[in-house]
Design an enzyme around this catalytic site. Structure first.
Site, PDB file in Angstrom:
ATOM      1  N   GLU A 139       2.674   2.194  -4.071  1.00  0.00           N
ATOM      2  CA  GLU A 139       1.641   1.212  -3.712  1.00  0.00           C
ATOM      3  C   GLU A 139       2.018   0.540  -2.391  1.00  0.00           C
ATOM      4  O   GLU A 139       2.898  -0.323  -2.357  1.00  0.00           O
ATOM      5  CB  GLU A 139       1.530   0.176  -4.837  1.00  0.00           C
ATOM      6  CG  GLU A 139       0.442  -0.841  -4.593  1.00  0.00           C
ATOM      7  CD  GLU A 139       0.289  -1.812  -5.767  1.00  0.00           C
ATOM      8  OE1 GLU A 139       0.492  -1.402  -6.923  1.00  0.00           O
ATOM      9  OE2 GLU A 139      -0.021  -2.976  -5.502  1.00  0.00           O
ATOM     10  N   ASP A 176      -2.005 -12.640   0.189  1.00  0.00           N
ATOM     11  CA  ASP A 176      -2.527 -11.753  -0.846  1.00  0.00           C
ATOM     12  C   ASP A 176      -3.177 -12.599  -1.939  1.00  0.00           C
ATOM     13  O   ASP A 176      -2.514 -13.014  -2.881  1.00  0.00           O
ATOM     14  CB  ASP A 176      -1.299 -10.981  -1.395  1.00  0.00           C
ATOM     15  CG  ASP A 176      -1.667  -9.805  -2.258  1.00  0.00           C
ATOM     16  OD1 ASP A 176      -2.834  -9.407  -2.249  1.00  0.00           O
ATOM     17  OD2 ASP A 176      -0.766  -9.273  -2.928  1.00  0.00           O
ATOM     18  N   ASP A 212      -5.906  -0.324  -6.739  1.00  0.00           N
ATOM     19  CA  ASP A 212      -5.745  -1.663  -7.299  1.00  0.00           C
ATOM     20  C   ASP A 212      -6.899  -2.472  -6.730  1.00  0.00           C
ATOM     21  O   ASP A 212      -6.903  -2.854  -5.543  1.00  0.00           O
ATOM     22  CB  ASP A 212      -4.380  -2.266  -6.941  1.00  0.00           C
ATOM     23  CG  ASP A 212      -3.350  -2.003  -8.037  1.00  0.00           C
ATOM     24  OD1 ASP A 212      -3.661  -1.213  -8.960  1.00  0.00           O
ATOM     25  OD2 ASP A 212      -2.245  -2.570  -7.986  1.00  0.00           O
ATOM     26  N   ASP A 233      -6.062  -5.537 -10.273  1.00  0.00           N
ATOM     27  CA  ASP A 233      -4.898  -6.337  -9.877  1.00  0.00           C
ATOM     28  C   ASP A 233      -5.454  -7.600  -9.212  1.00  0.00           C
ATOM     29  O   ASP A 233      -5.353  -7.801  -7.997  1.00  0.00           O
ATOM     30  CB  ASP A 233      -4.010  -5.532  -8.920  1.00  0.00           C
ATOM     31  CG  ASP A 233      -2.627  -6.140  -8.792  1.00  0.00           C
ATOM     32  OD1 ASP A 233      -2.435  -7.249  -9.309  1.00  0.00           O
ATOM     33  OD2 ASP A 233      -1.751  -5.513  -8.169  1.00  0.00           O
ATOM     34  N   GLU A 236      -4.158  -0.687  -2.724  1.00  0.00           N
ATOM     35  CA  GLU A 236      -4.688  -2.000  -3.138  1.00  0.00           C
ATOM     36  C   GLU A 236      -5.462  -2.590  -1.965  1.00  0.00           C
ATOM     37  O   GLU A 236      -4.928  -2.714  -0.848  1.00  0.00           O
ATOM     38  CB  GLU A 236      -3.541  -2.925  -3.568  1.00  0.00           C
ATOM     39  CG  GLU A 236      -4.049  -4.301  -3.946  1.00  0.00           C
ATOM     40  CD  GLU A 236      -3.054  -5.113  -4.763  1.00  0.00           C
ATOM     41  OE1 GLU A 236      -2.296  -4.527  -5.566  1.00  0.00           O
ATOM     42  OE2 GLU A 236      -3.037  -6.340  -4.595  1.00  0.00           O
ATOM     43  N   HIS A 260       3.893  -4.469 -16.146  1.00  0.00           N
ATOM     44  CA  HIS A 260       5.293  -4.390 -15.723  1.00  0.00           C
ATOM     45  C   HIS A 260       6.120  -4.570 -16.994  1.00  0.00           C
ATOM     46  O   HIS A 260       5.714  -5.326 -17.890  1.00  0.00           O
ATOM     47  CB  HIS A 260       5.690  -5.536 -14.789  1.00  0.00           C
ATOM     48  CG  HIS A 260       4.962  -5.592 -13.485  1.00  0.00           C
ATOM     49  ND1 HIS A 260       3.719  -6.136 -13.361  1.00  0.00           N
ATOM     50  CD2 HIS A 260       5.333  -5.207 -12.248  1.00  0.00           C
ATOM     51  CE1 HIS A 260       3.340  -6.073 -12.092  1.00  0.00           C
ATOM     52  NE2 HIS A 260       4.295  -5.515 -11.390  1.00  0.00           N
ATOM     53  N   ASP A 316      -5.544 -11.758  -4.039  1.00  0.00           N
ATOM     54  CA  ASP A 316      -5.823 -11.016  -5.286  1.00  0.00           C
ATOM     55  C   ASP A 316      -7.106 -11.480  -5.977  1.00  0.00           C
ATOM     56  O   ASP A 316      -7.103 -11.778  -7.184  1.00  0.00           O
ATOM     57  CB  ASP A 316      -4.646 -11.163  -6.277  1.00  0.00           C
ATOM     58  CG  ASP A 316      -3.451 -10.303  -5.904  1.00  0.00           C
ATOM     59  OD1 ASP A 316      -3.627  -9.318  -5.182  1.00  0.00           O
ATOM     60  OD2 ASP A 316      -2.324 -10.632  -6.340  1.00  0.00           O
ATOM     61  N   HIS A 373      -3.942  -5.432  -0.026  1.00  0.00           N
ATOM     62  CA  HIS A 373      -2.772  -4.991   0.746  1.00  0.00           C
ATOM     63  C   HIS A 373      -3.230  -4.307   2.032  1.00  0.00           C
ATOM     64  O   HIS A 373      -2.635  -4.499   3.097  1.00  0.00           O
ATOM     65  CB  HIS A 373      -1.916  -4.015  -0.064  1.00  0.00           C
ATOM     66  CG  HIS A 373      -1.274  -4.621  -1.273  1.00  0.00           C
ATOM     67  ND1 HIS A 373      -0.462  -3.907  -2.120  1.00  0.00           N
ATOM     68  CD2 HIS A 373      -1.335  -5.879  -1.782  1.00  0.00           C
ATOM     69  CE1 HIS A 373      -0.029  -4.703  -3.097  1.00  0.00           C
ATOM     70  NE2 HIS A 373      -0.562  -5.897  -2.908  1.00  0.00           N
TER      71      HIS A 373
HETATM   72  C1  XUL Z   1       1.780  -7.192  -5.761  1.00  0.00           C
HETATM   73  C2  XUL Z   1       1.161  -6.086  -6.523  1.00  0.00           C
HETATM   74  C3  XUL Z   1       1.866  -5.682  -7.768  1.00  0.00           C
HETATM   75  C4  XUL Z   1       1.817  -4.205  -8.031  1.00  0.00           C
HETATM   76  C5  XUL Z   1       2.650  -3.776  -9.200  1.00  0.00           C
HETATM   77  O1  XUL Z   1       1.116  -7.525  -4.602  1.00  0.00           O
HETATM   78  O2  XUL Z   1       0.124  -5.596  -6.164  1.00  0.00           O
HETATM   79  O3  XUL Z   1       1.313  -6.372  -8.823  1.00  0.00           O
HETATM   80  O4  XUL Z   1       0.518  -3.763  -8.241  1.00  0.00           O
HETATM   81  O5  XUL Z   1       3.961  -4.161  -9.117  1.00  0.00           O
HETATM   82 CO    CO Z   2      -1.118  -4.064  -6.979  1.00  0.00          CO
END
Ligand code: XUL
Ligand code: CO
Length: 482
Positions: A278, A353, A342, A385, A314, A148, A355, A317
């Site tokens: 996304e 989430d 992702d 991610d 993702e 980012h 991750d 997600h």
């Molecule tokens: C948040 C997410 C972000 C996006 C990019 O859940 O996945 O990091 O991948 O903004």
């Molecule tokens: Co992401």
């Protein structure tokens, strides 16, 4: 003071001195770029030493290896189904988790104190971090990274100042990338700053819409400058908390206009990368407009944007939206929209989430089945991610997590290839629909069978025979490849 007390004080002094000597010896040979020692490394962003001393270049050692700093399944140059593993997988390191993740959560303070961090968000710190990023990527042996705008450079008091900061750090990133490394994708952070509390493109404030557009414009420029292959839109705050105070139709129209603007600007600057949306159902908002692959496909269709965007699915997600990752990948794929993954996973017992790095071989195999059916992901790839658990605090954990995630997907690729080469799962599915491989089936599929004709056939054929779905057999075949 009595003699006894004096002796005790002396002993404590000696102990403290010894501890000092030990700590001096430990610190005398800096283990990395130690920002807090006040030495050259802390002040000079041109410091060329190692951030990860003692971590070798990670190599493939095969499945018998017990070395945590080696690949057991990922053999970059090995060919699977006619393509090198590295070309199927196109791995990428996410700058924000790896280099800005602190381990903080809503209930607790940061737990990670990487030795190169000095606790500031200065330009010098941003540059030092960027050097650590490229050493990490090079040692891992991957060719891609994702960022980012505000992860890599400090924000500014004005847009001009923020852009100048970004330019300075991006110039260094460009130099450090060399000939091989490129961003898999770049993106603008339109969710952290308080100005984005109502969203960016879907904010009720026109000034915020303009600011968001300016930020995306700049982020697209730097992604293009760095040779990025894709650009991502994740609408973290593009959604609502309550429908009672929200004009949803107007917000969605604004989002579409915003994305049209991005398409126009991409063409203007000659950026040929893919634009990716996304999906995520919620968190931080109650409802995000890009809920899942199907919702996003419908949004793109409604606003005539289908040819201009693909999706970045993702896994965590997808599971938050009540689907499996495999489901959302297949939904994207059959709509011609699967552009990037992702790569992460959630926790079955935690509702948010998380991750995490993917470690489930079954999930990875299903993911790779979709990727193979898609003919690969290029120019997309697999972006990690994913973040370390709050309790994982060693520098080497950053490597171990990525190695484990890469090996999991590599194993998924090998298993999916086995399933495809074996053919019995595909044969089971083909057989299941074989009643449509007939003259009348072909007419139905071509849209040539009307209801009168079908009614006539139904009467003629009588009660249809219905075959078993063979789910357990399908699962047995699948399991045998893992
Ligand atoms: C948040 C997410 C972000 C996006 C990019 O859940 O996945 O990091 O991948 O903004
Ligand atoms: Co992401």
């Amino acid at each position: 003071m009595t003699l006894e007390k004096k002796n005790m004080a002396g002993r404590i002094l000696l102990l403290l001195l010894c501890m000092n000597v030990v700590s001096f010896i430990v610190n005398a040979v800096p283990q990395t770029c130690p920002a807090d020692l006040g030495g050259k490394c802390a002040e000079d962003d041109d410091w060329e030493g190692e951030f990860f001393p003692g971590i070798p270049k990670i190599k493939y050692e095969g499945t018998s290896s017990k070395n945590p700093l080696a690949y057991k399944w990922y053999n970059a140059e090995e060919e699977i189904l006619g393509k090198k593993m590295k070309d199927w997988l196109r791995f990428s390191v996410a700058f924000w988790h790896t280099f800005r993740g602190t381990g903080a959560d809503p209930f607790g303070a940061p737990t990670k104190y990487w030795p190169w961090e000095d606790g500031t968000n200065s330009i010098a710190m941003a540059k030092r971090r960027m050097r650590a990023n490229f050493e990490f990527i090079n040692k891992l042996g991957v060719d891609r990274w994702c960022f980012h705008d505000r992860d890599i450079a400090p924000d500014g008091k004005t847009l001009e100042e923020a852009n100048a900061n970004l330019d300075e750090v991006v110039a260094l990133a460009k130099e450090l990338q060399g000939d091989k490394i490129r961003p898999l994708w770049g993106t603008a952070q339109l969710f952290m700053h308080p100005r984005y509390m109502h969203g960016g493109a879907t904010s009720s404030e026109v000034g915020v819409y303009a600011y968001a557009a300016a930020q995306v414009k700049k982020a697209m420029e730097v992604t293009h400058y760095l040779g990025g292959e894709n650009y991502v839109f994740w609408g973290g705050r593009e959604g609502y908390q309550s429908l009672l105070n929200t004009d949803m139709e107007r917000e969605l129209d604004h989002l579409a206009r915003f994305l049209e603007g991005a398409v126009a600007y991409k063409k203007k600057i000659g950026f040929n990368g893919t634009l990716l949306i996304e999906p995520k159902p919620q968190e931080p908002t109650k409802h995000q407009y890009d809920w899942d692959a199907a919702t996003t496909a419908n949004f793109l269709r409604k606003y005539g944007l289908l040819g201009e965007f693909k999706l970045n699915i993702e896994c965590n997600h997808a599971t938050l939206s009540g689907h499996s990752c495999h489901h959302d990948l297949e939904t994207a794929r059959i709509n011609g929209l699967l552009g990037n993954i992702d790569a992460n996973t959630g926790d079955p017992q935690i509702g948010w989430d998380t991750d995490q790095f993917m470690t489930d071989i079954g999930e990875a195999t299903m993911v790779m089945l979709s990727v193979i059916r898609n003919g690969g992901l290029a120019p997309g790839g697999f972006n990690f991610d994913a973040k370390l658990r709050r309790e994982s605090t060693d520098v080497e954990d950053l490597y171990i997590a990525h190695i484990s995630g890469m090996d999991t997907l590599a194993r998924g690729l090998r298993n999916a290839a086995k399933l495809i080469e074996d053919g019995s799962l595909a044969e089971l599915v083909r057989k299941r629909y074989s009643s449509f491989d007939t003259e009348i089936g072909a007419e139905i599929e071509a849209g040539k069978a009307d209801f009168e004709m079908l009614e006539k056939l139904a009467k003629e054929w009588g009660e249809p025979k219905v075959a078993s779905a063979k789910q357990e057999l399908a699962e047995m075949i699948f399991q045998s490849a893992l």
